[in-house]
Design an enzyme around this catalytic site. Structure first.
Site, PDB file in Angstrom:
ATOM      1  CG  ASP A  88      -1.830   0.966   1.241  1.00  0.00           C
ATOM      2  OD1 ASP A  88      -2.373   1.878   2.406  1.00  0.00           O
ATOM      3  OD2 ASP A  88      -2.371   1.814  -0.023  1.00  0.00           O
ATOM      4  CG  HIS A  89      -0.259   5.340   0.149  1.00  0.00           C
ATOM      5  ND1 HIS A  89      -0.792   5.600  -0.801  1.00  0.00           N
ATOM      6  CD2 HIS A  89      -1.476   4.563   0.606  1.00  0.00           C
ATOM      7  CE1 HIS A  89      -2.303   6.292  -0.587  1.00  0.00           C
ATOM      8  NE2 HIS A  89      -2.041   5.357   0.543  1.00  0.00           N
ATOM      9  CG  HIS A 216      -5.980   5.524  -1.364  1.00  0.00           C
ATOM     10  ND1 HIS A 216      -5.154   4.395  -0.445  1.00  0.00           N
ATOM     11  CD2 HIS A 216      -6.410   3.903  -2.709  1.00  0.00           C
ATOM     12  CE1 HIS A 216      -4.256   3.870  -1.699  1.00  0.00           C
ATOM     13  NE2 HIS A 216      -5.303   3.642  -2.996  1.00  0.00           N
ATOM     14  CB  SER A 219     -12.412   3.754   7.629  1.00  0.00           C
ATOM     15  OG  SER A 219     -11.328   2.327   7.822  1.00  0.00           O
TER      16      SER A 219
HETATM   17  O1  LIG Z   1      -6.747   4.339   1.954  1.00  0.00           O
HETATM   18  C1  LIG Z   1      -5.488   3.367   2.835  1.00  0.00           C
HETATM   19  C2  LIG Z   1      -6.992   3.591   4.270  1.00  0.00           C
HETATM   20  O2  LIG Z   1      -8.288   4.539   4.310  1.00  0.00           O
HETATM   21  P1  LIG Z   1      -9.036   4.508   5.845  1.00  0.00           P
HETATM   22  O3  LIG Z   1      -7.380   5.221   6.617  1.00  0.00           O
HETATM   23  O4  LIG Z   1      -9.565   5.319   5.417  1.00  0.00           O
HETATM   24  O5  LIG Z   1      -8.798   3.248   6.871  1.00  0.00           O
HETATM   25  N1  LIG Z   1      -5.082   3.113   3.017  1.00  0.00           N
HETATM   26  O6  LIG Z   1      -4.406   2.847   2.017  1.00  0.00           O
HETATM   27 CA   LIG Z   2      -1.327   9.780  -2.937  1.00  0.00          CA
HETATM   28 NA    NA Z   3      -3.355   0.625  -1.759  1.00  0.00          NA
HETATM   29 ZN   LIG Z   4      -4.527   4.891   1.042  1.00  0.00          ZN
END
Ligand SMILES: O=C(COP(=O)(O)O)NO
Ligand SMILES: [Ca+2]
Ligand code: NA
Ligand SMILES: [Zn+2]
Length: 313
Positions: A88-89, A216, A219
């Site tokens: 992720d990222h 993204h 939540s």
């Molecule tokens: O985008 C997210 C998680 O987002 P939240 O903080 O809304 O869970 N991870 O890459």
């Molecule tokens: Ca970004």
């Molecule tokens: Na991701």
């Molecule tokens: Zn994210």
């Protein structure tokens, strides 16, 4: 089985549902996710940030990547639902490469803070390497900023994804899935006023790219979880997420991967606070982590149902 994220998302794209991508930093959250997927007969995508990889490896990123691959792959082999592992990222080339070499299913190259051309160049570089090793790639366009109330301030407009750019980006990079910024932001404090996502913009990106799309900052910060945590001493004043019905709506407009980290963290800490205050004598982690794991599992089960991916294993 342990599969490629692309396999999970292509089916979701075709059949118009979404799969949560669930962030982990340790063993307990992974166990909760696997149990949720098994009980819902649903695919699950596990994702780790660069920080999580450093955390698991105690500072050694190759070790952290290998540890997550061996944990996830071993659990995945043990269950009859599709499970994939995603970075992720990803921003740091060394970490992305360590993950690819360790056996991750997919990686995100997040060069969204750079101008379009540099984002294209960075993403293309990772796509070429990843694809040569059978790894799929996610990238992001636009920046994650909450759309304050209904006033899409000038700067926010500029931050949100440009659908025409998205089409060009997809063609030039060969990226497998795309995260268009449409008004969400990371963490527990997403909106000051009403939660609002730019669905018209999202639909344009879908029509122009046809790619599996990623939300993204997805939540929800469920009210009952927030209240439970606050009952046992948490201070989460002002916390606000993306309401479930808006998440469900985003699936209709083409979202297929829903990144979820904050909700798992909030559920875990709410339940841990409650357990510790009710069991002052307990000091076995397998006991005091048990109900938190249960609550995280149930939050995930509910999200799997909401996104339409239950029984899609
Ligand atoms: O985008 C997210 C998680 O987002 P939240 O903080 O809304 O869970 N991870 O890459
Ligand atoms: Ca970004
Ligand atoms: Na991701
Ligand atoms: Zn994210």
């Amino acid at each position: 089985p342990y599969v490629n994220t692309k396999e999970i998302l292509e089916r979701a794209n075709k059949e118009f549902y979404a799969v949560p991508a669930l962030n982990i930093n340790n063993l307990e959250f992974l166990q909760a996710i696997i149990d949720a997927g098994v009980e819902e007969h649903s695919p699950v995508i596990i994702e780790t940030s660069e920080g999580a990889i450093k955390y698991a490896g105690n500072g050694d990123i190759k070790l952290g990547a290998k540890l997550f691959v061996s944990m996830v792959e071993s659990y995945a082999r043990n269950v009859d639902i599709p499970v994939s592992l995603h970075v992720d990222h990803g921003k740091n080339f060394k970490i992305i490469m360590a993950a690819i070499q360790a056996g991750y299913s997919s990686v995100m190259i997040d060069a969204s803070e750079f101008p379009f051309e540099k984002n294209v160049a960075e993403t293309k570089k990772i796509v070429e390497i990843a694809h040569s090793l059978g790894v799929s790639v996610e990238a992001e366009l636009g920046r994650l900023v909450g759309i304050e109330d209904n006033v899409a301030v000038e700067s926010h407009e500029a931050a949100l994804v440009d659908p025409d750019e998205a089409k060009l980006f997809a063609e030039e990079t060969g990226v497998d899935f795309l995260a268009p910024a449409i008004g969400t932001s990371h963490g527990a404090f997403k909106f000051k006023g009403e939660a609002r996502l730019d669905f018209a913009r999202l639909k344009k990106v879908k029509d122009l790219t046809g790619l599996p799309l990623v939300l993204h900052g997805a939540s929800s910060v469920p009210e009952d979880i927030k209240k439970l945590a606050e009952t046992y001493g948490a201070d989460f004043k002002g916390a606000k997420g993306v309401p479930g019905e808006i998440l469900a709506e985003s699936v209709k407009f083409g979202i297929n991967k829903v990144n979820t980290d904050t909700d798992l963290r909030m559920a875990f800490i709410a339940s841990l606070r409650e357990f510790l205050s009710k069991n002052p004598g307990e000091f076995d982690p397998r006991k005091y982590f048990k109900t938190p794991k249960e609550l995280v599992k149930n939050v995930i089960r509910e999200r799997l149902r909401l996104l339409g991916c239950s029984n899609k294993a």
